[in-house]
Write an enzyme that holds these catalytic residues in place. Structure first.
Site, PDB file in Angstrom:
ATOM      1  N   THR A  65       0.836  -1.200   0.000  1.00 12.23           N
ATOM      2  CA  THR A  65       0.000   0.000   0.000  1.00 12.23           C
ATOM      3  C   THR A  65       0.870   1.248   0.000  1.00 12.23           C
ATOM      4  OG1 THR A  65      -1.934   1.033   0.998  1.00 12.23           O
ATOM      5  CG2 THR A  65      -0.408   0.000   2.529  1.00 12.23           C
ATOM      6  N   LYS A  69       2.957   1.511  -3.973  1.00  8.94           N
ATOM      7  CA  LYS A  69       2.187   0.840  -5.030  1.00  8.94           C
ATOM      8  C   LYS A  69       2.776   1.025  -6.431  1.00  8.94           C
ATOM      9  CE  LYS A  69      -2.341   0.643  -2.881  1.00  8.94           C
ATOM     10  NZ  LYS A  69      -3.728   1.105  -2.956  1.00  8.94           N
ATOM     11  N   ASN A  90      -1.049  -3.707  -5.719  1.00  6.69           N
ATOM     12  CA  ASN A  90      -1.321  -3.737  -4.274  1.00  6.69           C
ATOM     13  C   ASN A  90      -1.045  -5.124  -3.698  1.00  6.69           C
ATOM     14  OD1 ASN A  90      -3.571  -5.268  -4.955  1.00  6.69           O
ATOM     15  ND2 ASN A  90      -5.041  -3.992  -3.843  1.00  6.69           N
ATOM     16  N   ASP A 105      -7.494  -3.505  -6.128  1.00 10.18           N
ATOM     17  CA  ASP A 105      -8.236  -2.318  -5.668  1.00 10.18           C
ATOM     18  C   ASP A 105      -9.505  -2.056  -6.493  1.00 10.18           C
ATOM     19  OD1 ASP A 105      -6.774  -1.501  -3.472  1.00 10.18           O
ATOM     20  OD2 ASP A 105      -5.435  -0.205  -4.630  1.00 10.18           O
ATOM     21  N   GLY A 128     -10.797  12.052  -8.898  1.00 12.70           N
ATOM     22  CA  GLY A 128      -9.418  11.628  -8.707  1.00 12.70           C
ATOM     23  C   GLY A 128      -8.900  10.853  -9.897  1.00 12.70           C
ATOM     24  N   GLY A 131      -3.516   6.588  -7.971  1.00 12.53           N
ATOM     25  CA  GLY A 131      -3.408   5.131  -8.052  1.00 12.53           C
ATOM     26  C   GLY A 131      -4.741   4.422  -7.860  1.00 12.53           C
ATOM     27  N   THR A 188     -10.077  10.520  -4.200  1.00  8.81           N
ATOM     28  CA  THR A 188      -8.937  11.378  -3.871  1.00  8.81           C
ATOM     29  C   THR A 188      -8.652  11.192  -2.377  1.00  8.81           C
ATOM     30  OG1 THR A 188     -10.138  13.342  -3.099  1.00  8.81           O
ATOM     31  CG2 THR A 188      -9.849  13.118  -5.484  1.00  8.81           C
ATOM     32  N   GLY A 238     -15.676   3.401   2.438  1.00  6.84           N
ATOM     33  CA  GLY A 238     -14.407   2.932   1.882  1.00  6.84           C
ATOM     34  C   GLY A 238     -13.981   1.604   2.485  1.00  6.84           C
TER      35      GLY A 238
HETATM   36  P1  NAP Z   1      -2.717   9.221  -4.923  1.00  4.97           P
HETATM   37  O1  NAP Z   1      -2.240   8.300  -5.991  1.00  4.97           O
HETATM   38  O2  NAP Z   1      -1.743  10.084  -4.206  1.00  4.97           O
HETATM   39  O3  NAP Z   1      -3.856  10.168  -5.598  1.00  4.97           O
HETATM   40  C1  NAP Z   1      -4.391  11.257  -4.900  1.00  4.97           C
HETATM   41  C2  NAP Z   1      -5.551  11.868  -5.682  1.00  4.97           C
HETATM   42  O4  NAP Z   1      -6.111  12.918  -4.858  1.00  4.97           O
HETATM   43  C3  NAP Z   1      -5.138  12.528  -6.996  1.00  4.97           C
HETATM   44  O5  NAP Z   1      -6.184  12.406  -7.942  1.00  4.97           O
HETATM   45  C4  NAP Z   1      -4.975  13.998  -6.580  1.00  4.97           C
HETATM   46  O6  NAP Z   1      -5.189  14.889  -7.655  1.00  4.97           O
HETATM   47  C5  NAP Z   1      -6.108  14.143  -5.595  1.00  4.97           C
HETATM   48  N1  NAP Z   1      -5.882  15.255  -4.683  1.00  4.97           N
HETATM   49  C6  NAP Z   1      -4.946  15.331  -3.699  1.00  4.97           C
HETATM   50  N2  NAP Z   1      -5.037  16.516  -3.078  1.00  4.97           N
HETATM   51  C7  NAP Z   1      -6.030  17.217  -3.697  1.00  4.97           C
HETATM   52  C8  NAP Z   1      -6.606  18.501  -3.517  1.00  4.97           C
HETATM   53  N3  NAP Z   1      -6.157  19.350  -2.566  1.00  4.97           N
HETATM   54  N4  NAP Z   1      -7.636  18.874  -4.311  1.00  4.97           N
HETATM   55  C9  NAP Z   1      -8.106  18.034  -5.278  1.00  4.97           C
HETATM   56  N5  NAP Z   1      -7.607  16.800  -5.502  1.00  4.97           N
HETATM   57  C10 NAP Z   1      -6.583  16.393  -4.718  1.00  4.97           C
HETATM   58  O7  NAP Z   1      -3.485   8.433  -3.777  1.00  4.97           O
HETATM   59  P2  NAP Z   1      -4.262   7.026  -3.897  1.00  4.97           P
HETATM   60  O8  NAP Z   1      -3.326   5.915  -3.629  1.00  4.97           O
HETATM   61  O9  NAP Z   1      -5.032   7.030  -5.159  1.00  4.97           O
HETATM   62  O10 NAP Z   1      -5.233   7.115  -2.621  1.00  4.97           O
HETATM   63  C11 NAP Z   1      -6.299   8.059  -2.572  1.00  4.97           C
HETATM   64  C12 NAP Z   1      -7.151   7.772  -1.327  1.00  4.97           C
HETATM   65  O11 NAP Z   1      -7.759   6.496  -1.466  1.00  4.97           O
HETATM   66  C13 NAP Z   1      -6.359   7.713  -0.007  1.00  4.97           C
HETATM   67  O12 NAP Z   1      -7.152   8.299   0.989  1.00  4.97           O
HETATM   68  C14 NAP Z   1      -6.226   6.217   0.252  1.00  4.97           C
HETATM   69  O13 NAP Z   1      -6.108   5.913   1.620  1.00  4.97           O
HETATM   70  C15 NAP Z   1      -7.559   5.721  -0.295  1.00  4.97           C
HETATM   71  N6  NAP Z   1      -7.558   4.297  -0.700  1.00  4.97           N
HETATM   72  C16 NAP Z   1      -8.537   3.500  -0.201  1.00  4.97           C
HETATM   73  C17 NAP Z   1      -8.595   2.172  -0.581  1.00  4.97           C
HETATM   74  C18 NAP Z   1      -9.677   1.299  -0.016  1.00  4.97           C
HETATM   75  O14 NAP Z   1      -9.575   0.074  -0.164  1.00  4.97           O
HETATM   76  N7  NAP Z   1     -10.714   1.853   0.575  1.00  4.97           N
HETATM   77  C19 NAP Z   1      -7.660   1.642  -1.485  1.00  4.97           C
HETATM   78  C20 NAP Z   1      -6.684   2.495  -1.994  1.00  4.97           C
HETATM   79  C21 NAP Z   1      -6.635   3.836  -1.594  1.00  4.97           C
HETATM   80  P3  NAP Z   1      -3.948  15.467  -8.536  1.00  4.97           P
HETATM   81  O15 NAP Z   1      -3.760  14.501  -9.664  1.00  4.97           O
HETATM   82  O16 NAP Z   1      -4.420  16.798  -8.965  1.00  4.97           O
HETATM   83  O17 NAP Z   1      -2.760  15.532  -7.604  1.00  4.97           O
END
Ligand code: NAP
Length: 269
Positions: A65, A69, A90, A105, A128, A131, A188, A238
Site C-alpha cells: 500500500t 504501489k 497492491n 483495488d 481523482g 493510483g 482522492t 471505503g
Molecule cells: P494518490 O495516488 O496520491 O492520488 C491522490 C488523488 O487525490 C489525486 O487524484 C490527486 O489529484 C487528488 N488530490 C490530492 N489533493 C487534492 C486537492 N487538494 N484537491 C483536489 N484533488 C486532490 O493516492 P491514492 O493511492 O489514489 O489514494 C487516494 C485515497 O484512497 C487515499 O485516501 C487512500 O487511503 C484511499 N484508498 C482507499 C482504498 C480502499 O480500499 N478503501 C484503497 C486504496 C486507496 P492530482 O492529480 O491533482 O494531484
C-alpha cells in the site's frame, strides 16, 4: 498458531503498517481454515532491498500500500494484465522466485458498489486520477459503467480518461454533470484525517438519487458521506472496498476462497 519450517509468510509493505487491520483479518482466516500461513508487518527502509528480501527469504506474498504501489513496480519480474494497465500494484506473489504484481483495488471497489447497485449503464462520476482512481476507472469500465473522471490536475485526469475511454471534466463543470449522475465516488485523499473537515463536493450538488462512495477509510464516515446521508443518498463506506480488495488478495496468497464471515468479523472487531 503453530509456526514451523513449513509456515508460509505473507508480509505487508506500507506506511500504515502500525494501524493496518489486515493482520487480524488474514490471520483469523488462516486459523479458521487451518492453513499454515502467517501475515506480518515489514518495515521497509529500502524498497529495492525489501523486494530482494521477498525472493531471498522465500516470502510467499506481500500486500502493498501507500507509498509503494507504483514505486515497487520496477523491482518486480512481471505484472499481471490488470496491474499492467493500472501501472500500480497492491499485491506481490512469489511464484517460485518470480515476483508477480497484481492489483485488486479496482475490483474490490466494484464489489463494494455492487453490494448496493448495479454499475452497467449507470453514470459514474469518479473524483481523482491517482493510483486508486486508476484501478477503479478500469474496473468500472469493465462493468460497462458510463464513466466521467474529474481531477484537479487536468493532464493526469485527461490521460486516465483517454486510457479507459471515458470523459474528463474539471471541477468547475461538476455541478452540471452531477445532476443526472447515478454514482459519485471520491477516490482522492480529500476528507482523510487529520484534514477530515474537507469535501471536494458541496452539499447542494448532492441529490437523493445519487449513490455516494468515499474510498477514504479514515475516518470511516467522511464529511462527504455525512453530507450524502443528510441528503438521503445511499452511501458506501471505503471500508467495504478495503474488505473486498483484501478478500481478493487472500485467494492470490493461498489459492483458496476466503471464509468471508470470519474476515468480516475481524475487520469490524
Ligand atoms: P494518490 O495516488 O496520491 O492520488 C491522490 C488523488 O487525490 C489525486 O487524484 C490527486 O489529484 C487528488 N488530490 C490530492 N489533493 C487534492 C486537492 N487538494 N484537491 C483536489 N484533488 C486532490 O493516492 P491514492 O493511492 O489514489 O489514494 C487516494 C485515497 O484512497 C487515499 O485516501 C487512500 O487511503 C484511499 N484508498 C482507499 C482504498 C480502499 O480500499 N478503501 C484503497 C486504496 C486507496 P492530482 O492529480 O491533482 O494531484
Amino acid at each position: 498458531m503453530k509456526i514451523n519450517g513449513e509456515t508460509q509468510i505473507i508480509g505487508f509493505f506500507g506506511s500504515t503498517y502500525k494501524t493496518s487491520k489486515m493482520y487480524a483479518m488474514y490471520n483469523a482466516a488462516f486459523h479458521t481454515l487451518n492453513l499454515n500461513y502467517i501475515y506480518v508487518p515489514f518495515i521497509v527502509n529500502d524498497l529495492k532491498k525489501a523486494v530482494e528480501g521477498i525472493r531471498n527469504l522465500g516470502i510467499k506474498g506481500v500486500g502493498v500500500t501507500i507509498p509503494y504501489k507504483i514505486a515497487i513496480v520496477k523491482y518486480l519480474d512481471e505484472l499481471d494484465e490488470n496491474a499492467k494497465r493500472i501501472g500500480a500494484v497492491n499485491v506481490v506473489i512469489n511464484n517460485n522466485g518470480k515476483l508477480i504484481g497484481g492489483n485488486t483495488d479496482g475490483l474490490g471497489g466494484v464489489k463494494a458498489l455492487k453490494e448496493v447497485t448495479k454499475i452497467s449503464g449507470k453514470k459514474v462520476i469518479l473524483l481523482g486520477a491517482g493510483g486508486a482512481a486508476r484501478a477503479l476507472a478500469f474496473a468500472i469500465k469493465d462493468e460497462d459503467g458510463n464513466l466521467v473522471i474529474v481531477n484537479r490536475t487536468e493532464e493526469i485526469g485527461d490521460d486516465l480518461a483517454k486510457a479507459v475511454g471515458s470523459k474528463f471534466i474539471q471541477f468547475h463543470q461538476l455541478d452540471k454533470e452531477i445532476k443526472d449522475a447515478d454514482i459519485l465516488i471520491n477516490a482522492t485523499s480529500i476528507g482523510m484525517a487529520p484534514n477530515d473537515n474537507k469535501s471536494l463536493v458541496d452539499k447542494q450538488f448532492l441529490h437523493s438519487d445519487l449513490i455516494v462512495m468515499d474510498i477514504v477509510t479514515n475516518p470511516k464516515e467522511t464529511k462527504l458521506l455525512k453530507m450524502a446521508k443528510k441528503m438521503r443518498c445511499k452511501i458506501v463506506y471505503g471500508e467495504r472496498m478495503l474488505f473486498w480488495q483484501a478478500v481478493l488478495k487472500f485467494k492470490l496468497f493461498t489459492g483458496i476462497g476466503i471464509p468471508i464471515k470470519v474476515m468480516e468479523e475481524s475487520l469490524y472487531a
